[in-house]
Design a protein around this motif. Structure first.
Motif, PDB file in Angstrom:
ATOM      1  N   VAL A  22      31.715 -24.575  -0.699  1.00 23.37           N
ATOM      2  CA  VAL A  22      30.813 -24.922  -1.515  1.00 23.37           C
ATOM      3  C   VAL A  22      31.107 -26.043  -2.439  1.00 23.37           C
ATOM      4  CG1 VAL A  22      30.107 -23.761  -4.116  1.00 23.37           C
ATOM      5  CG2 VAL A  22      30.105 -22.226  -2.412  1.00 23.37           C
ATOM      6  N   ALA A  23      32.471 -26.242  -2.786  1.00 23.98           N
ATOM      7  CA  ALA A  23      32.769 -27.518  -3.195  1.00 23.98           C
ATOM      8  C   ALA A  23      32.681 -28.652  -2.405  1.00 23.98           C
ATOM      9  CB  ALA A  23      34.611 -27.526  -3.395  1.00 23.98           C
ATOM     10  N   SER A  24      32.700 -28.474  -1.209  1.00 23.54           N
ATOM     11  CA  SER A  24      32.095 -29.701  -0.329  1.00 23.54           C
ATOM     12  C   SER A  24      30.695 -29.930  -0.316  1.00 23.54           C
ATOM     13  CB  SER A  24      32.511 -29.536   1.091  1.00 23.54           C
ATOM     14  OG  SER A  24      33.907 -29.297   1.389  1.00 23.54           O
ATOM     15  N   LEU A  25      30.083 -28.918  -0.321  1.00 25.20           N
ATOM     16  CA  LEU A  25      28.492 -29.342  -0.360  1.00 25.20           C
ATOM     17  C   LEU A  25      27.925 -29.228  -1.626  1.00 25.20           C
ATOM     18  CD1 LEU A  25      27.704 -27.004   2.584  1.00 25.20           C
ATOM     19  CD2 LEU A  25      27.751 -29.375   2.662  1.00 25.20           C
ATOM     20  N   LEU A  26      28.124 -28.643  -2.555  1.00 26.97           N
ATOM     21  CA  LEU A  26      27.672 -28.544  -3.903  1.00 26.97           C
ATOM     22  C   LEU A  26      28.293 -29.385  -4.866  1.00 26.97           C
ATOM     23  CD1 LEU A  26      26.278 -24.806  -4.234  1.00 26.97           C
ATOM     24  CD2 LEU A  26      25.380 -26.767  -3.003  1.00 26.97           C
ATOM     25  N   GLY A  27      29.457 -29.957  -4.683  1.00 22.97           N
ATOM     26  CA  GLY A  27      30.491 -30.543  -5.640  1.00 22.97           C
ATOM     27  C   GLY A  27      31.238 -29.718  -6.321  1.00 22.97           C
ATOM     28  N   SER A  28      32.454 -30.384  -6.533  1.00 21.05           N
ATOM     29  CA  SER A  28      33.629 -29.907  -7.077  1.00 21.05           C
ATOM     30  C   SER A  28      33.425 -29.160  -8.652  1.00 21.05           C
ATOM     31  CB  SER A  28      34.953 -30.626  -7.242  1.00 21.05           C
ATOM     32  OG  SER A  28      34.633 -32.030  -8.025  1.00 21.05           O
ATOM     33  N   ASP A  29      32.260 -30.062  -9.328  1.00 26.41           N
ATOM     34  CA  ASP A  29      31.984 -29.587 -10.602  1.00 26.41           C
ATOM     35  C   ASP A  29      31.382 -28.251 -10.575  1.00 26.41           C
ATOM     36  OD1 ASP A  29      29.968 -30.796  -9.322  1.00 26.41           O
ATOM     37  OD2 ASP A  29      28.939 -31.520 -11.263  1.00 26.41           O
ATOM     38  N   VAL A  30      30.475 -28.060  -9.547  1.00 26.66           N
ATOM     39  CA  VAL A  30      29.872 -26.681  -9.574  1.00 26.66           C
ATOM     40  C   VAL A  30      30.772 -25.633  -9.311  1.00 26.66           C
ATOM     41  CG1 VAL A  30      28.171 -25.329  -8.185  1.00 26.66           C
ATOM     42  CG2 VAL A  30      27.443 -27.774  -8.679  1.00 26.66           C
ATOM     43  N   SER A  31      31.705 -25.838  -8.198  1.00 23.77           N
ATOM     44  CA  SER A  31      32.576 -25.019  -7.901  1.00 23.77           C
ATOM     45  C   SER A  31      33.540 -24.530  -8.931  1.00 23.77           C
ATOM     46  CB  SER A  31      33.423 -25.458  -6.453  1.00 23.77           C
ATOM     47  OG  SER A  31      34.287 -26.579  -6.906  1.00 23.77           O
ATOM     48  N   GLN A  32      33.885 -25.368  -9.849  1.00 26.60           N
ATOM     49  CA  GLN A  32      34.813 -25.035 -10.728  1.00 26.60           C
ATOM     50  C   GLN A  32      34.066 -24.028 -11.817  1.00 26.60           C
ATOM     51  OE1 GLN A  32      36.278 -28.615 -12.380  1.00 26.60           O
ATOM     52  NE2 GLN A  32      37.370 -29.285 -10.529  1.00 26.60           N
ATOM     53  N   GLY A  33      32.644 -24.076 -11.780  1.00 31.76           N
ATOM     54  CA  GLY A  33      32.056 -23.283 -12.650  1.00 31.76           C
ATOM     55  C   GLY A  33      31.514 -21.898 -12.191  1.00 31.76           C
ATOM     56  N   LEU A  34      31.669 -21.526 -10.902  1.00 35.75           N
ATOM     57  CA  LEU A  34      31.755 -20.352 -10.225  1.00 35.75           C
ATOM     58  C   LEU A  34      32.824 -19.253 -10.396  1.00 35.75           C
ATOM     59  CD1 LEU A  34      29.985 -21.807  -6.955  1.00 35.75           C
ATOM     60  CD2 LEU A  34      28.831 -20.980  -9.131  1.00 35.75           C
ATOM     61  N   TRP A  35      32.216 -18.185 -10.162  1.00 35.85           N
ATOM     62  CA  TRP A  35      33.209 -16.873 -10.381  1.00 35.85           C
ATOM     63  C   TRP A  35      33.108 -16.036  -9.296  1.00 35.85           C
ATOM     64  CZ3 TRP A  35      36.869 -17.252 -13.678  1.00 35.85           C
ATOM     65  CH2 TRP A  35      36.977 -18.211 -14.709  1.00 35.85           C
ATOM     66  N   PRO A  36      34.203 -15.584  -8.728  1.00 32.28           N
ATOM     67  CA  PRO A  36      33.797 -14.548  -7.469  1.00 32.28           C
ATOM     68  C   PRO A  36      33.448 -13.341  -7.726  1.00 32.28           C
ATOM     69  CG  PRO A  36      36.310 -14.893  -8.046  1.00 32.28           C
ATOM     70  CD  PRO A  36      35.668 -15.889  -8.879  1.00 32.28           C
ATOM     71  N   LEU A  37      32.775 -12.821  -6.913  1.00 35.35           N
ATOM     72  CA  LEU A  37      32.159 -11.439  -6.793  1.00 35.35           C
ATOM     73  C   LEU A  37      32.266 -10.695  -5.499  1.00 35.35           C
ATOM     74  CD1 LEU A  37      30.363  -9.444  -8.425  1.00 35.35           C
ATOM     75  CD2 LEU A  37      28.257 -10.568  -7.600  1.00 35.35           C
ATOM     76  N   ASP A  38      32.816  -9.389  -5.692  1.00 30.40           N
ATOM     77  CA  ASP A  38      32.917  -8.783  -4.349  1.00 30.40           C
ATOM     78  C   ASP A  38      32.755  -7.147  -4.782  1.00 30.40           C
ATOM     79  OD1 ASP A  38      33.410  -7.562  -1.983  1.00 30.40           O
ATOM     80  OD2 ASP A  38      35.180  -8.944  -1.492  1.00 30.40           O
ATOM     81  N   VAL A  39      31.536  -6.647  -4.351  1.00 30.89           N
ATOM     82  CA  VAL A  39      31.321  -5.320  -4.820  1.00 30.89           C
ATOM     83  C   VAL A  39      30.820  -4.524  -3.697  1.00 30.89           C
ATOM     84  CG1 VAL A  39      29.830  -3.925  -6.529  1.00 30.89           C
ATOM     85  CG2 VAL A  39      31.006  -5.957  -7.403  1.00 30.89           C
ATOM     86  N   SER A  40      31.108  -3.214  -3.617  1.00 29.34           N
ATOM     87  CA  SER A  40      30.604  -2.554  -2.636  1.00 29.34           C
ATOM     88  C   SER A  40      30.063  -1.211  -3.100  1.00 29.34           C
ATOM     89  CB  SER A  40      31.597  -2.238  -1.525  1.00 29.34           C
ATOM     90  OG  SER A  40      32.185  -3.195  -0.708  1.00 29.34           O
ATOM     91  N   GLU A  41      28.839  -0.931  -2.743  1.00 27.33           N
ATOM     92  CA  GLU A  41      28.213   0.273  -3.222  1.00 27.33           C
ATOM     93  C   GLU A  41      27.676   1.155  -2.438  1.00 27.33           C
ATOM     94  OE1 GLU A  41      27.131   3.173  -6.021  1.00 27.33           O
ATOM     95  OE2 GLU A  41      28.343   1.579  -6.264  1.00 27.33           O
ATOM     96  N   GLY A  42      28.418   2.090  -1.584  1.00 28.76           N
ATOM     97  CA  GLY A  42      27.731   2.838  -0.483  1.00 28.76           C
ATOM     98  C   GLY A  42      27.770   1.817   0.611  1.00 28.76           C
ATOM     99  N   SER A  43      26.841   1.691   1.475  1.00 25.72           N
ATOM    100  CA  SER A  43      26.573   0.940   2.468  1.00 25.72           C
ATOM    101  C   SER A  43      26.284  -0.395   2.380  1.00 25.72           C
ATOM    102  CB  SER A  43      25.412   1.577   3.531  1.00 25.72           C
ATOM    103  OG  SER A  43      24.301   1.650   3.020  1.00 25.72           O
ATOM    104  N   ILE A  44      25.999  -0.879   1.079  1.00 27.10           N
ATOM    105  CA  ILE A  44      25.755  -2.330   0.392  1.00 27.10           C
ATOM    106  C   ILE A  44      26.892  -3.036   0.052  1.00 27.10           C
ATOM    107  CG2 ILE A  44      24.085  -3.593  -0.884  1.00 27.10           C
ATOM    108  CD1 ILE A  44      22.375  -1.386  -0.871  1.00 27.10           C
TER     109      ILE A  44
END
Length: 607
Positions: free
Chosen positions: A209-231
């Motif tokens: 993401v940092a390489s393609l969208l820019g470091s300024d964009v990547s610094q404003g992103l927050w990780p998300l990892d959620v599982s709900e059943g099979s999704i």
């Protein structure tokens, strides 16, 4: 009599099929790169000239093709990815139709060269306008290289609809960005008119993401990892301050395939409702992993659209995953939880300098205020307490006892410095200056209180003295019958009148003064599209946001230090505490380094 129905020539049928799959050079690149990914390539190179109108070359180090397979790959409906009806119900590859390569070959001059790893030599096939011209042995590295020249040379009607070389090259770049984001484990390079546009190495998603969208964009992103059943929903979402005016930066993937699906986009935008201003869209890179049998990608030749078996459930899982992360406003917590490391000598120097500033402010507060114009205008409401004196009281040693007020939340942990212009609260977070809009903060607190009351009392129904009829379409009428229980929970009392006409006997009390027929139609339209409706909730939120805005004091108002502390403690209890209900920011942060640069100071703080 001669029959009027006849079978189309194969060449004409291929051109018609090409019109569905190959609409512009970017579509050619998409199909070829997806084939490379399906072939297990670890490195893919794309080169174009004149936006792809003159030539497109895609090479990879995948498994390659034998001579017989290469010839067969140019036939329609020839594919290695499906073998039975059961495979169609659980597609795990990017391509599967077996139409792309022959369609491209029918409207271009195509050269296909490929070699399997265990073969001594490869095969090169040249096709012009869908006809194989030559087949010969070819020496090359293992993998496949396909060159497409003079796209649409034999279909001038399609050629004249192509845009400029720069525009077409931009579409190719955007397409490759989507594909590169989906596979951070694959090296990719893109060259346009012999100029390198990007080259990305293997790594993790954040690096990609940092390489393609820019470091300024990547610094404003927050990780998300959620599982709900099979999704499973994973990836990155942006803070409200990082937004765009279009949906271009919504990168959404289902089982690794980039899609533009209205259900997915609606779920994301619904989660950001009340956090972003209207007309603004977040930056999102989200991957949804769903059992292949639960999603149908065989909807459109471009494969950008999908159909879910349980689209309402998918919508709710995505919205809840994004909304729960936004609710905690993690971008306001990170800076507070990140320790600031400074050398002992620098810390002592900074403390000494702060003490000097406090003493100077205290001395300045004791001086009489001169009647002269000032950029720091003091409104009449604050005449009993000047800006300088309020700051002096806030930062004086005796007044700072107990600060910062560590109430367990981010806002409570801030060191209160004072108030500016009776509208903004000045705080310190580590070495950062934090400016808080007190009206926006009050508005968020009032909105949360109204919403809590609404959730406790539920939806009050206002019976109509004179019931009204509403004419629906056949689809809307069927939807009203199917979701009768849902509409009743939302506060609408409906009764069949005959045909496609229904009678409205009761409406939600909150909407009684509005055009409730229009509200009902909006809800039914959402139910038809995604199987869920949030129109009533959205309208209720809008009304409560308006009520919150008018219920709190607007404009200037002086606050004591205790009032400020109380406000900050309440903000720690509020959800989505980084914005007001209309999406405006509650706080702005000014790092010490930025302030020092404004005053032309060195990093050490020395003049």
């Amino acid at each position: 009599m001669a029959t009027r129905i006849r079978i189309l020539p194969e060449q004409l049928a291929n051109k018609i099929a090409a019109g569905e799959v190959v609409e512009r050079p970017a579509a050619v690149v998409k199909e070829l790169v997806e084939n490379s990914l399906d072939a297990g390539a670890q490195e893919i190179s794309v080169e174009i000239e004149s936006g792809g109108k003159k030539s497109i070359r895609v090479s990879d180090d995948g498994c390659g093709l034998s001579r017989e397979e290469a010839l067969l790959a140019l036939e329609r409906h020839a594919t290695s990815k499906l073998s039975s009806d059961a495979d169609l119900a659980a597609i795990v590859t990017l391509g599967f139709r077996g139409e792309a390569l022959p369609s491209i070959a029918s409207v271009s001059r195509l050269t296909l060269a490929s070699r399997e790893r265990e073969s001594v030599e490869g095969t090169e096939i040249y096709v012009e306008g869908g006809k194989i011209v030559s087949v010969k042995a070819h020496g090359m590295a293992a993998g496949t290289a396909i060159e497409v020249r003079n796209l649409f040379f034999n279909t001038p009607a399609r050629l004249k609809f192509m845009r400029s070389a720069e525009t077409e090259a931009g579409h190719v770049g955007e397409l490759l960005t989507r594909l590169a984001l989906s596979r951070p484990d694959v090296r990719m390079s893109y060259v346009s008119d012999r100029r390198s546009q990007f080259r990305v190495l293997q790594g993790n998603l954040h690096d990609r993401v940092a390489s393609l969208l820019g470091s300024d964009v990547s610094q404003g992103l927050w990780p998300l990892d959620v599982s709900e059943g099979s999704i499973t929903v994973r990836g990155f979402i942006s803070r409200p301050a990082l937004s765009r005016s279009t949906t271009t930066y919504l990168y959404t993937y289902i089982n690794g395939r980039f899609i533009r699906d209205r259900v997915v986009q609606h779920a994301i935008l619904q989660a950001y409702r009340g956090v972003l201003e209207r007309g603004r869209y977040p930056v999102v890179v989200l991957f949804m992993d769903i059992p292949p049998e639960e999603v149908d990608v065989n909807v459109h030749p471009t494969k950008h659209e999908v159909r879910f078996r349980e689209q309402g459930r998918v919508h709710d899982v995505i919205q809840a995953a994004v909304e729960n992360l936004l609710r905690t406003s993690p971008w306001t917590v990170r800076a507070a939880s990140t320790p600031v490391t400074v050398a002992s000598a620098d810390r002592q120097l900074r403390e000494a300098r702060d003490t000097g500033v406090r003493e100077a402010l205290a001395r300045y507060a004791a001086l009489p205020v001169r009647e002269q114009p000032s950029v720091f205008s003091v409104p009449p409401a604050t005449s009993s307490r000047s800006f300088s004196s309020s700051v002096a009281k806030a930062v004086a040693p005796e007044s700072r006892a107990g600060l910062p007020d560590n109430g367990g939340g981010y806002y409570s942990s801030l060191t209160v410095l004072g108030q500016f212009n009776a509208m903004y609260i000045l705080c310190q977070d580590g070495t950062d200056l934090v400016l808080i809009d007190q009206h926006a903060a009050h508005e968020r607190i009032a909105f949360q209180q109204l919403k809590a009351q609404f959730g406790q009392t539920g939806v009050e129904v206002q019976g109509l003295l004179f019931p009204e009829t509403i004419e629906l379409t056949f689809a809307e009428s069927a939807c009203v019958k199917e979701f009768a229980d849902t509409l009743e929970k939302l506060g609408f009392e409906l009764e069949e009148f005959g045909g496609t006409t229904s009678v409205i006997k009761g409406v939600p009390r909150m909407f009684a003064h509005l055009d409730y027929q229009r509200v009902l139609r909006d809800i039914v339209a959402e139910l038809l599209q995604i199987g869920r409706s949030h129109a009533a909730v959205e309208l209720a939120d809008d009304l409560m946001a308006c009520m919150a805005c008018h219920s709190v004091v607007r404009g200037s108002r002086s606050l004591s230090v205790e009032e400020i502390r109380s406000l900050l403690r309440q903000m720690d209890q509020a959800e989505f505490a980084a914005t007001c209900p209309h999406g405006r920011p509650v706080l702005c942060r000014f790092p010490l380094g930025d302030i020092e640069r404004m005053f032309k100071r060195s990093k050490s703080g020395n003049p």
